[in-house]
Each structure stands twice: as structure tokens, then as C-alpha cells.
Design an enzyme around this catalytic site. Structure first.
Site, PDB file in Angstrom:
ATOM      1  NE  ARG A   1      -3.673  -2.305   2.445  1.00 30.63           N
ATOM      2  CZ  ARG A   1      -4.566  -2.745   3.273  1.00 30.63           C
ATOM      3  NH1 ARG A   1      -4.802  -1.786   4.218  1.00 30.63           N
ATOM      4  NH2 ARG A   1      -5.316  -3.675   3.274  1.00 30.63           N
TER       5      ARG A   1
ATOM      6  NE  ARG B   1      -1.258   5.491   8.973  1.00 28.37           N
ATOM      7  CZ  ARG B   1      -2.526   4.948   8.771  1.00 28.37           C
ATOM      8  NH1 ARG B   1      -3.357   4.664   7.910  1.00 28.37           N
ATOM      9  NH2 ARG B   1      -3.361   5.155  10.199  1.00 28.37           N
TER      10      ARG B   1
ATOM     11  CD  GLU C   1      -9.218  -0.388   9.890  1.00 22.41           C
ATOM     12  OE1 GLU C   1      -9.110  -1.474   9.134  1.00 22.41           O
ATOM     13  OE2 GLU C   1      -8.995   0.580   9.960  1.00 22.41           O
TER      14      GLU C   1
ATOM     15  CB  SER D   1     -12.018  -4.088   8.317  1.00 20.93           C
ATOM     16  OG  SER D   1     -11.220  -4.552   7.200  1.00 20.93           O
TER      17      SER D   1
ATOM     18  NE  ARG E   1      -2.396  -0.957  11.043  1.00 22.19           N
ATOM     19  CZ  ARG E   1      -3.291  -0.037  10.553  1.00 22.19           C
ATOM     20  NH1 ARG E   1      -4.450  -0.247  10.783  1.00 22.19           N
ATOM     21  NH2 ARG E   1      -2.847   0.924   9.573  1.00 22.19           N
TER      22      ARG E   1
END
Length: 424
Positions: A261, A276, A348, A351, A388
Site C-alpha cells: 500500500r 502504517r 484498527e 475489518s 499490527r
């Protein structure tokens, strides 16, 4: 994409969905006009083609002056057919261009609002009181460096900012998480997969990652291939242009893959450590099912995520994501946010999205019914985003001396170790 019949028969529903997403409502009227032009263009073209075929038969039977007249008409009709085909193609292309910009229909009950307006529907576990234990918690990077688990300096030297190297026990933690995740996935009936991390444009577009998310995607122009940001892309495209038998549904897959990403728009955010980053590994769950079973499967995927996080003994919250924060393909999404002690907030980590028939319609994935075929429903859910999860393990299970307690569920995959000790 959404069903064109829905657009024609329920334009107000599409308008409400667009409004809930914070996207253009006017595009619905543009789409309706483009759809009418597209259908009219197809009808005009087909009418002229039918006339052309009949005229061809008449020319074959005609003679003399009549044949000459018909040949003149044939020439004119051929030109008309070309014009009609071009107009029909242009109208179809415009319709497709507009349709690609319209998100999935937001389901009833999804909270309305933007990124910070989701609804917390459950809190699981209680954050540790480090003050009561007599020490200030270290952040994950400090702990990772003490353990010899994370090397940001050399990751940056190799690849640039937002890259890292997991070393020693850091790499072992990822392998342990991978093995636990895949063992759980097998227990829940998923077929384990290792799909390609490079995909064709059709796979990326079909899953909705070349619209609003295109700026976050890595593209290899010489090969016209994309690096996936999630194995959802490959798992969705796995059955593209196929007709599945109804009795083979649901199809459940759990894939391990690297994810890439750009993190566009995140300048200055979460620059310390591995929260991140531009690359990480992940185990992703994916389901192809009958449309009427999609909401039930969404709850199942959420339950699997909760079970996994609970097994790691990490406090977390479940968020019903607001309509304005849904991806293009999602009709509803639940996020799990884990407690991050050094930031004193939930962040987060997983998901799960119900994409209804949106992706399947784009990718041509159908199943056979008594009345023909129709698109399947697709759903996805993160089981373990490695970086994470490692962050949450290090910070939530740290000890005063810098060591880290291993939650019981991970111990079999770390040689039975109960404590990760500071590197010598």
C-alpha cells in the site's frame, strides 16, 4: 457494480445510498440518461442490422434496375449501421464509466456519517492499568528493539521509509501468528490458499480498487500488473467468469499473502514503527455464497475475528463503520479496534465487509439457480494483519523489564515459550 435493474426501478434507493456515502447524488440522473441512451442505441443498431440482413436476402433475389436500387440502399445502410454501432458503443462506454463510480448500495442500519462517526457496538476485555503495576509502558518499537525483533533502520536502508525488517523473535512471532491463524481457519472450514500478489487490471477493477482507492495501489506499467493491497483481490477473482453449482456454496478461502500500500494521504501519520507501512503480510478470509446468506456470513466472519483477537488476550472494540467510510464495494463493514496502551486509544486491526453481489457482478461470478444464473455474494475479513497484531502483542503483554508474556494460544507455535526475553 450495482444491478442496472435496481438503478432503473429504484433510483431513489441509489440516491440515498450515494448521499449516505457522501458521494454524488447527481450521478444517478446522469446514469439513468446514459442507460436510456445505451438501450436506445442498442435497439437502433439491432434494428438496422436486421434490416441489413433482410436487404441482403432481397438483393440476392433481385435483378436489373431493382437490384441496382437495392445495392444503393445496401451501401447507405452499411454506413448507417456503422454510425449506429459507434453511437451504441459510445453510449455503452459512458454508462460503464459512470457505473464504475457508483458504490455498492449501503445496507439499512449502517450508521450515517464520516470516518469518525462509526458506532461502537461491543467492547471486549479491559485494558491493563500499567500505573497500578508500577511502570510506564514502552511503545512497540522500543520493545521490538529490546527484543531484537524489529529493525527499522535497516528496513529504511534497504527500501526507504515505512519499510522494516522483522528479525529473530519478530519473525518467529509472525510465523506463530500465521500458523495459529491457519489452524483456526482450518477449524472453521476454510480452504488455505497462497495466491499471487500480482494481479491483472481486471481483478483490481473488479474488486473496486481502481476507483477511489487507486492512488493507494502500486502499478507495474511495463507488465500492466498491480501489487495487491489485500489478498481479497486474488480470492475474489479466483472464480471470475465462472458459474458455480449452488450445492458447492459457500466457498470459504483463507489466504496468506504480502500486501502493498502506498499509504497515500498518510504523510506525517503513524511514522514511528510498523503501524502504517508500505508492505506487510496478512491472512485474509473470503467467502462466495448465496445472496440470501450474505448477512449471516458477515456475522460469522466477525465472530471469527473476535475469537482470534480474544485468543491473543488483547482488549478490543467492534465498530459498525459509518456509511461515509465504506469502501466502494462494501455494503456494510465492521472493524475491530485493539487497545494500544502507549496511545491510550483503540486502533484498527481487522475489518470484515459484506460486498453483496457488487464484486461478483463486475467479475462475472455466478451460480446456477432453478431460474438460470445470478451473481453470488462475496465477503471478506481480516484474520491477522501481521504488523499490527505484533504491535498489539508487544504493547499489551509487555513486562516491566522489557520482556513480553506470550499468550497461551501462541505458545505451541513458539516452542512452548511463555516469555520473550530481552536480547543479550
Amino acid at each position: 457494480m450495482i444491478d442496472p435493474k435496481w438503478l432503473r426501478n429504484n433510483p431513489d434507493l441509489v440516491r440515498r445510498s450515494q448521499e449516505a456515502r457522501g458521494e454524488s447524488v447527481e450521478i444517478v440522473d446522469e446514469l439513468l440518461a446514459a442507460d436510456e441512451a445505451r438501450r436506445s442505441g442498442i435497439a437502433a443498431y439491432e434494428s438496422l442490422r436486421a434490416e441489413q440482413k433482410e436487404l441482403g436476402k432481397s438483393v440476392a433475389r433481385a435483378q436489373g434496375d431493382q437490384k441496382a436500387e437495392l445495392l444503393v440502399r445496401t451501401k447507405q445502410l452499411a454506413a448507417d449501421v456503422k454510425v449506429a454501432q459507434a453511437a451504441s458503443d459510445a453510449a455503452g462506454a459512458r454508462f460503464d464509466e459512470l457505473m464504475a463510480q457508483v458504490g455498492n448500495i449501503v445496507l439499512d442500519g449502517v450508521p450515517r456519517g464520516g470516518e469518525d462517526e462509526g458506532t461502537v457496538i461491543e467492547t471486549v476485555g479491559t485494558p491493563r492499568d500499567f500505573a497500578a503495576e508500577g511502570f510506564e509502558p514502552r511503545d512497540h518499537l522500543e520493545i521490538g528493539e529490546l527484543l531484537g525483533a524489529i529493525d527499522m533502520e535497516r528496513g529504511t536502508k534497504i527500501s526507504g521509509s515505512r519499510f522494516y525488517v522483522l528479525t529473530g523473535v519478530g519473525a518467529q512471532l509472525e510465523f506463530a501468528l500465521l500458523n495459529l491463524a491457519m489452524a483456526k481457519a482450518d477449524e472453521w472450514g476454510f480452504t488455505q490458499m497462497i495466491p499471487p500478489a500480482l494481479v491483472k487490471p481486471s481483478a483490481m477493477a473488479g474488486t473496486g480498487f481502481l476507483g477511489q482507492a487507486a492512488q493507494d495501489v502500486y502499478h507495474l506499467p511495463d507488465d500492466d500488473l498491480y501489487l495487491v493491497g489485500t489478498s481479497e483481490v486474488a480470492l475474489a477473482a479466483y472464480h471470475s467468469d465462472e458459474i458455480l453449482e449452488a450445492d458447492t456454496l459457500p466457498r470459504q478461502y483463507a489466504a496468506f499473502s504480502p500486501c502493498f500500500r502506498r499509504e497515500a494521504g498518510s504523510h506525517g501519520r503513524d511514522t514511528r514503527g510498523i503501524f502504517r507501512v508500505h508492505w506487510f503480510d496478512k491472512v485474509e478470509m473470503f467467502v462466495h455464497c448465496r445472496p440470501e446468506d450474505a448477512e449471516e456470513w458477515h456475522q460469522k466472519l466477525l465472530a471469527f475475528e473476535k475469537e482470534f483477537i480474544t485468543a491473543l488476550e488483547i482488549p478490543f472494540q467492534v465498530l459498525d463503520v459509518a456509511s461515509g467510510d465504506l469502501g466502494l464495494s462494501a455494503a456494510r463493514k465492521y472493524d475491530c479496534y485493539a487497545w494500544l496502551p502507549t496511545q491510550q486509544r483503540y486502533r484498527e486491526i481487522t475489518s470484515t465487509s459484506n460486498c453483496t453481489q457488487f464484486q461478483a457482478r463486475r467479475l462475472g461470478i455466478r451460480y446456477r439457480t432453478d431460474n438460470g444464473t445470478e451473481p453470488v455474494a462475496t465477503l471478506n475479513g481480516t484474520l491477522s494483519a501481521m504488523t499490527r497484531m505484533i504491535i498489539m502483542l508487544l504493547e499489551n503483554h509487555q513486562q516491566a523489564d522489557g520482556s513480553v508474556r506470550v499468550p497461551e494460544a501462541l505458545r505451541p507455535y513458539l516452542g512452548g515459550r511463555e516469555i520473550l526475553t530481552v536480547a543479550a
